[in-house]
Design a protein around this motif. Structure first.
Motif, PDB file in Angstrom:
ATOM      1  N   THR A   1      -4.212  -1.693   4.055  1.00  0.00           N
ATOM      2  CA  THR A   1      -4.290  -0.245   4.208  1.00  0.00           C
ATOM      3  C   THR A   1      -2.965   0.276   4.731  1.00  0.00           C
ATOM      4  N   VAL A   2      -2.518   1.371   4.144  1.00  0.00           N
ATOM      5  CA  VAL A   2      -1.327   2.091   4.600  1.00  0.00           C
ATOM      6  C   VAL A   2      -1.770   3.477   5.034  1.00  0.00           C
ATOM      7  N   ARG A   3      -1.173   3.974   6.094  1.00  0.00           N
ATOM      8  CA  ARG A   3      -1.505   5.312   6.578  1.00  0.00           C
ATOM      9  C   ARG A   3      -0.289   6.211   6.453  1.00  0.00           C
ATOM     10  N   ALA A   4      -0.476   7.367   5.823  1.00  0.00           N
ATOM     11  CA  ALA A   4       0.640   8.283   5.597  1.00  0.00           C
ATOM     12  C   ALA A   4       0.125   9.712   5.542  1.00  0.00           C
ATOM     13  N   ARG A   5       0.988  10.651   5.920  1.00  0.00           N
ATOM     14  CA  ARG A   5       0.666  12.061   5.831  1.00  0.00           C
ATOM     15  C   ARG A   5       0.734  12.514   4.373  1.00  0.00           C
ATOM     16  N   ALA A   6      -0.187  13.392   4.008  1.00  0.00           N
ATOM     17  CA  ALA A   6      -0.249  13.878   2.630  1.00  0.00           C
ATOM     18  C   ALA A   6       0.782  14.963   2.374  1.00  0.00           C
ATOM     19  N   SER A   7       1.465  14.859   1.233  1.00  0.00           N
ATOM     20  CA  SER A   7       2.295  15.933   0.695  1.00  0.00           C
ATOM     21  C   SER A   7       1.659  16.353  -0.622  1.00  0.00           C
ATOM     22  N   VAL A   8       1.055  17.508  -0.639  1.00  0.00           N
ATOM     23  CA  VAL A   8       0.345  17.986  -1.824  1.00  0.00           C
ATOM     24  C   VAL A   8       1.349  18.695  -2.726  1.00  0.00           C
ATOM     25  N   THR A   9       1.495  18.202  -3.959  1.00  0.00           N
ATOM     26  CA  THR A   9       2.560  18.694  -4.832  1.00  0.00           C
ATOM     27  C   THR A   9       2.171  18.581  -6.298  1.00  0.00           C
ATOM     28  N   THR A  10       2.577  19.541  -7.086  1.00  0.00           N
ATOM     29  CA  THR A  10       2.377  19.475  -8.535  1.00  0.00           C
ATOM     30  C   THR A  10       3.425  18.604  -9.217  1.00  0.00           C
ATOM     31  N   ASP A  11       4.299  17.993  -8.436  1.00  0.00           N
ATOM     32  CA  ASP A  11       5.354  17.155  -9.013  1.00  0.00           C
ATOM     33  C   ASP A  11       4.854  15.775  -9.435  1.00  0.00           C
ATOM     34  N   ILE A  12       3.547  15.517  -9.284  1.00  0.00           N
ATOM     35  CA  ILE A  12       3.023  14.204  -9.638  1.00  0.00           C
ATOM     36  C   ILE A  12       1.775  14.380 -10.490  1.00  0.00           C
ATOM     37  N   ARG A  13       1.492  13.426 -11.323  1.00  0.00           N
ATOM     38  CA  ARG A  13       0.301  13.465 -12.167  1.00  0.00           C
ATOM     39  C   ARG A  13      -0.967  13.428 -11.304  1.00  0.00           C
ATOM     40  N   HIS A  14      -2.050  13.948 -11.856  1.00  0.00           N
ATOM     41  CA  HIS A  14      -3.305  14.006 -11.096  1.00  0.00           C
ATOM     42  C   HIS A  14      -3.923  12.627 -10.879  1.00  0.00           C
ATOM     43  N   ASP A  15      -3.565  11.642 -11.723  1.00  0.00           N
ATOM     44  CA  ASP A  15      -4.149  10.302 -11.601  1.00  0.00           C
ATOM     45  C   ASP A  15      -3.263   9.344 -10.809  1.00  0.00           C
ATOM     46  N   THR A  16      -2.212   9.868 -10.194  1.00  0.00           N
ATOM     47  CA  THR A  16      -1.171   9.042  -9.586  1.00  0.00           C
ATOM     48  C   THR A  16      -0.859   9.531  -8.176  1.00  0.00           C
ATOM     49  N   VAL A  17      -0.539   8.601  -7.282  1.00  0.00           N
ATOM     50  CA  VAL A  17       0.013   8.948  -5.971  1.00  0.00           C
ATOM     51  C   VAL A  17       1.300   8.153  -5.780  1.00  0.00           C
ATOM     52  N   PHE A  18       2.139   8.645  -4.875  1.00  0.00           N
ATOM     53  CA  PHE A  18       3.454   8.040  -4.657  1.00  0.00           C
ATOM     54  C   PHE A  18       3.659   7.761  -3.177  1.00  0.00           C
ATOM     55  N   LEU A  19       4.251   6.592  -2.875  1.00  0.00           N
ATOM     56  CA  LEU A  19       4.691   6.248  -1.527  1.00  0.00           C
ATOM     57  C   LEU A  19       6.104   5.673  -1.591  1.00  0.00           C
ATOM     58  N   PRO A  20       6.957   5.994  -0.624  1.00  0.00           N
ATOM     59  CA  PRO A  20       8.259   5.326  -0.518  1.00  0.00           C
ATOM     60  C   PRO A  20       8.070   3.931   0.071  1.00  0.00           C
ATOM     61  N   PHE A  21       9.009   3.037  -0.219  1.00  0.00           N
ATOM     62  CA  PHE A  21       8.857   1.653   0.246  1.00  0.00           C
ATOM     63  C   PHE A  21       9.806   1.279   1.388  1.00  0.00           C
ATOM     64  N   HIS A  22      10.353   2.264   2.101  1.00  0.00           N
ATOM     65  CA  HIS A  22      11.367   1.993   3.120  1.00  0.00           C
ATOM     66  C   HIS A  22      10.801   1.677   4.500  1.00  0.00           C
ATOM     67  N   TYR A  23       9.502   1.814   4.687  1.00  0.00           N
ATOM     68  CA  TYR A  23       8.962   1.834   6.038  1.00  0.00           C
ATOM     69  C   TYR A  23       8.167   0.567   6.343  1.00  0.00           C
ATOM     70  N   ALA A  24       7.976   0.328   7.637  1.00  0.00           N
ATOM     71  CA  ALA A  24       7.324  -0.894   8.097  1.00  0.00           C
ATOM     72  C   ALA A  24       5.967  -0.571   8.720  1.00  0.00           C
ATOM     73  N   GLY A  25       5.298  -1.615   9.178  1.00  0.00           N
ATOM     74  CA  GLY A  25       4.042  -1.429   9.898  1.00  0.00           C
ATOM     75  C   GLY A  25       2.976  -0.766   9.054  1.00  0.00           C
ATOM     76  N   ASP A  26       2.267   0.200   9.647  1.00  0.00           N
ATOM     77  CA  ASP A  26       1.177   0.877   8.954  1.00  0.00           C
ATOM     78  C   ASP A  26       1.656   1.720   7.776  1.00  0.00           C
ATOM     79  N   GLU A  27       2.964   1.981   7.700  1.00  0.00           N
ATOM     80  CA  GLU A  27       3.506   2.786   6.609  1.00  0.00           C
ATOM     81  C   GLU A  27       4.098   1.934   5.486  1.00  0.00           C
ATOM     82  N   CYS A  28       3.944   0.645   5.551  1.00  0.00           N
ATOM     83  CA  CYS A  28       4.599  -0.247   4.586  1.00  0.00           C
ATOM     84  C   CYS A  28       3.836  -0.257   3.262  1.00  0.00           C
ATOM     85  N   ALA A  29       4.440   0.328   2.237  1.00  0.00           N
ATOM     86  CA  ALA A  29       3.783   0.435   0.924  1.00  0.00           C
ATOM     87  C   ALA A  29       3.451  -0.927   0.341  1.00  0.00           C
TER      88      ALA A  29
END
Length: 687
Positions: free
Chosen positions: A627-655
Motif C-alpha cells: 500500500t502507498v499513501r498519497a494526496r489526491a490531485s484531481v485532474t483531467t490530464d489523465i485518463r479515467h481508467d488510469t492513475v499516476f504516481l511519481p517514483f522518487h519517494y520512499a517509505g509509505d510514498e514509494c510507488a
C-alpha cells in the motif's frame, strides 16, 4: 576563485556547466550543443549537493546494538575483504554480488565489472540501467547490430519537420531538450504519445502537433497499427526497404491484423488521429523517439522493435534529416551499459560468452580466458537471490529499496544478507540497511568521463576537493582487490583507468580505443565508435550487422486484459521536474524538495467522484504487494481508467511497493508502467 568546465550530474542530456568554487560553490550554464547554456531546476541547484549537511564523511559499520558508527578506512575495507573472502569460501564465488548504477562514470563502471570478474570471480553483477534502457538496447541491438541511444547528434532534431515522441515527458525529465523540438512544433509536427496530458503533451496544443492518449500498455498495438496504415496506404519507402533491410515480408504479414478500427478499439486512439500520424510521418523530415513509458513493460522489447520497424519501413534511419532514437535516462545510462557492469557483457559492449571477446579482455587484464566467469543474471533476478544464493552484496550508485520493483521483497532480501556494503555520498534508504557504508566523492569532486544520450564521450572534471573522509570508488575497489590478493593491476587514477578501458574496448561495438582524457580535453566531438575518428552518425552507409543491413523483426501484441470494472485502475509511474530517480540527491536540496515535497496521486475527476475522492484527500493505493499513501490531485490530464504516481519517494510514498517483479523475456526489463491497483480514502482534506 577556481573553476572547472564539466557536465551536470543528472540526466543523459549531460548539459554543460561551469563549476565556480571559492568560499562557496556555484554553477553556471555553459554553451554546448545539447543545452546551449541552459540548465533545468536540478542543474541550477546541483552545487547544493556538494556542501549538504547530509554528506557521509567517514566509513560506517553496524555495531552489535544495531546502530551505525564511524570507523577508519582500514577497519571498513578489512571487513569488506573478509566478508567477500568468507562468503566465497563457504558458498562459492557466485554468493558474492555487485549492483552498479547508470550514474557511475565510465571508469567506475569499467572497474566494477573488472572487480567482479577478476577479484571476486563472480558472475553476479548487474546494475540499475536494467530498469531503464534494457528493452531499448535489446531492440536496437537486434535491429541495427548496435545500441546507441541517439545514432545522430541531438542537434539534428532542430531541422525536423515531424517528431513522434513515445513514452517520454522531456519537459519534466530534461527541459533543455525542448529547444530541439521547436522546429517540429513550428511546423505543427510534434506528436506525443502518452496516457497523460503531460507538460510535454501540452506542447502539441494550439496547432503545434498532436497528442495521442492511448490506454496504458497499448503502445505496441498503436505502433503495429501505424505500420499497417503506412503499408496499406502505400506510404512505405520501398527502395530503402529493398536496399537497406531484411525481413520485410514477415513484418508486413505481422501487421496485417492491426487494421485502423481494431487498433483504435484496442488503444482508444481515434482512427482519424492514427491516419493523420502515419501520413505526417511519411511526408519527410521525420524522427521517431522512444522513452521509458513505452519500454518499461513486459513487452518493452517488442514495443521498441515495433517503433524501429515503423522507422525502417518509412526509410528514416541512417538518412540525413530523419531517424530513430531512444532517449537515455540516467547521466551515464549509455556508457554505463558498455563497459562491463551488465550481467552478460565485457568492455566494448562485447558478449561475455564470445570466445574472441573473452580472449581479448582477459589479455588486457593479464589473466587466462577460462578464469573469467560465465554470464550472470539480470538485476531483478539478482535481487531475487539476496539472502539465498547471494550472501554478500556491494551496491554502488543505486538505491534499490526505492527504485526496484516490489521493493518490500527487495528490502527483505537485503535484510537477509550476511553482509550488505553500500558506496554512497548520502545515507540513502539502501545505505541505511547496510552493515558497512563507504563514503564516496560526488560529481564535481572527481575526474572521469560520461557518455551522453547521443553517444558522445564527455569529460567530467574535478572542481573542488571532496570531504576529508570520502574516497573514489576507483580507490575503494583497488584497495579491496589488493586485500584479496587479486590478479591484474588496479589503477586508481581515472586517466589510467580510462586508458585500460580503451584497450579493453578495442574492436568491440563500443570502441573507445582512439580516445584518452588528453584528447577529450581538446574539446573534440567524440562520438563512439572512436578508433581513429568520431562517428556521429554510424548508420549513414551501413548498419552494424555483418551484411550492413538492418533487421525488420516481426512482433505481435496481445491486447491487455481490461481492469475488472469494480474499482480496479491501472497505475503508471513517472517523474517530476524537480525530483530525480530515487530522490537520494534531489530530496536533499531544499529548493527542489519545497517544490515537490511529496508524492501526489493524479486521478481523473470522474473517477475521483465515483470513489468519493476530492482534491487533497489522503488516498491508500493498494494491491497484493503493498500500500502507498498519497494526496489526491484531481485532474483531467489523465485518463479515467488510469492513475499516476511519481517514483522518487520512499517509505509509505514509494510507488514501487506496488510494482511487480515480472520482466520482459528478452531484456529482463521490469513492468513499471502497468500495475493494477485499488483506491480507498484514508483521510479527507475537507472534514
Amino acid at each position: 576563485m577556481s573553476s572547472a568546465d564539466t557536465h551536470c550530474p543528472y540526466c543523459a542530456l549531460q548539459c554543460a556547466m561551469t563549476v565556480l568554487h571559492d568560499s562557496e560553490t556555484a554553477v553556471t550554464g555553459r554553451d554546448f550543443p545539447t543545452n546551449r547554456g541552459g540548465l533545468c531546476a536540478k542543474g541550477w541547484t546541483s552545487a547544493e549537493l556538494l556542501a549538504s549537511p547530509h554528506r557521509l564523511r567517514m566509513p560506517l559499520m553496524r555495531r552489535p546494538d544495531g546502530t551505525l558508527a564511524e570507523v577508519t578506512w582500514d577497519e571498513a575495507l578489512d571487513a569488506v575483504a573478509a566478508a567477500f573472502r568468507e562468503t566465497r569460501a563457504n558458498h562459492g564465488p557466485d554468493a558474492n554480488a555487485l549492483f552498479g548504477g547508470g550514474g557511475l562514470t565510465n571508469e567506475k563502471a569499467y572497474l566494477l565489472g573488472k572487480f567482479a570478474r577478476v577479484a571476486l570471480g563472480t558472475s553476479r553483477i548487474d546494475y540499475n540501467g536494467r530498469f531503464c534502457m534494457s528493452s531499448a538496447a535489446a531492440a536496437s541491438n537486434r535491429a541495427f547490430g548496435m545500441d546507441r541511444g541517439l545514432p545522430f547528434p541531438v542537434t539534428d532534431l532542430d531541422d525536423a519537420r515531424t517528431i513522434l515522441l513515445l513514452g517520454s515527458n522531456v519537459a519534466a525529465t530534461m527541459p533543455p531538450f525542448l529547444a530541439h523540438l521547436a522546429g517540429a512544433r513550428a511546423a505543427g509536427g510534434l506528436i506525443v504519445v502518452d496516457p497523460r496530458r503531460s507538460a510535454t503533451a501540452r506542447l502539441t496544443e494550439d496547432g503545434a502537433g498532436l497528442h495521442l492518449q492511448p490506454a496504458p500498455g497499448t503502445d505496441l498495438p498503436l505502433l503495429l497499427g501505424l505500420t499497417h496504415i503506412v503499408l496499406a496506404e502505400g506510404l512505405a519507402d520501398d527502395t530503402y526497404i529493398e536496399a537497406r533491410t531484411t525481413g520485410f515480408d514477415a513484418v508486413r504479414r505481422s501487421v496485417a491484423a492491426w487494421w485502423p478500427e481494431r487498433t483504435s478499439a484496442t488503444t482508444g486512439v481515434p482512427v482519424a488521429l492514427l491516419r493523420q500520424t502515419a501520413r505526417r510521418l511519411a511526408e519527410g523530415g521525420a524522427y521517431i523517439l522512444t522513452g521509458r513509458g513505452v519500454e518499461q513493460h513486459v513487452d518493452g522489447t517488442a514495443t521498441a522493435t515495433a517503433a524501429i520497424n515503423l522507422a525502417l519501413v518509412l526509410g528514416l534511419v541512417g538518412r540525413e534529416g530523419s531517424g530513430y532514437g531512444t532517449l537515455t535516462g540516467q547521466g551515464n545510462g549509455q556508457g554505463g551499459r558498455e563497459h562491463g557492469q551488465k550481467a552478460d557483457q565485457l568492455p566494448g559492449y562485447r558478449s561475455i560468452r564470445d570466445p574472441d571477446a573473452r580472449r581479448h579482455v582477459a589479455g588486457v587484464w593479464g589473466i587466462a580466458p577460462d578464469e573469467l566467469p560465465d554470464a550472470g543474471i539480470p538485476a531483478t533476478a539478482l535481487l531475487g537471490e539476496l539472502g539465498g544464493p547471494v550472501r554478500t552484496l556491494l551496491v554502488a550508485g543505486s538505491n534499490v529499496v526505492v527504485s526496484a520493483p516490489d521493493v518490500e521483497a527487495v528490502r527483505a532480501g537485503l535484510e537477509a544478507l550476511d553482509t550488505l556494503i553500500v558506496c554512497d555520498f548520502f545515507l540513502s534508504e539502501t545505505a541505511a540497511l547496510a552493515h558497512i557504508v563507504l563514503p564516496v566523492l560526488q560529481w564535481a569532486e572527481e575526474e572521469g568521463t560520461m557518455t551522453s544520450l547521443e553517444g558522445r564521450v564527455l569529460r567530467r572534471r574535478r572542481a573542488l576537493p571532496g570531504p576529508d573522509g570520502a574516497r573514489s570508488e576507483l580507490w575503494i575497489l583497488a584497495e579491496i582487490a589488493r586485500r584479496l590478493g587479486a590478479a591484474s593491476t588496479w589503477p586508481t587514477e581515472p586517466a589510467e583507468v580510462f586508458n585500460e578501458l580503451a584497450r579493453a574496448s578495442e574492436g568491440g561495438i563500443a570502441d573507445y580505443s582512439g580516445l584518452s582524457h588528453a584528447l577529450l580535453d581538446t574539446g573534440v566531438a567524440a562520438y563512439w565508435p572512436f578508433r581513429s575518428k568520431s562517428t556521429p552518425r554510424p548508420f549513414t552507409e551501413r548498419f552494424a550487422h555483418p551484411d550492413g543491413r538492418a533487421r525488420l523483426i516481426p512482433v505481435d501484441a496481445t491486447p491487455p486484459t481490461p481492469t475488472d470494472g469494480a474499482g480496479e485502475l491501472t497505475l503508471v509511474t513517472g517523474r517530476y521536474l524537480q525530483q530525480y530517480q530515487s530522490g537520494t540527491q534531489t530530496r536533499r536540496v531544499p529548493e527542489l524538495n519545497a517544490a515537490r515535497p511529496e508524492a501526489r496521486l493524479e486521478i481523473h475527476p470522474a473517477t475521483a467522484s465515483g470513489l468519493g475522492i476530492r482534491e487533497g484527500d489522503l488516498v491508500a493505493v493498494s494491491n497484493a504487494r503493498g500500500t502507498v499513501r498519497a494526496r489526491a490531485s484531481v485532474t483531467t490530464d489523465i485518463r479515467h481508467d488510469t492513475v499516476f504516481l511519481p517514483f522518487h519517494y520512499a517509505g509509505d510514498e514509494c510507488a514501487n511497493r506496488l510494482t511487480e517483479a515480472i520482466v520482459d523475456p528478452t531484456s529482463a526489463m521490469p513492468e513499471f508502467k502497468r500495475t493494477r491497483v485499488r483506491l480507498s480514502i484514508e483521510g479527507s482534506a475537507h472534514v
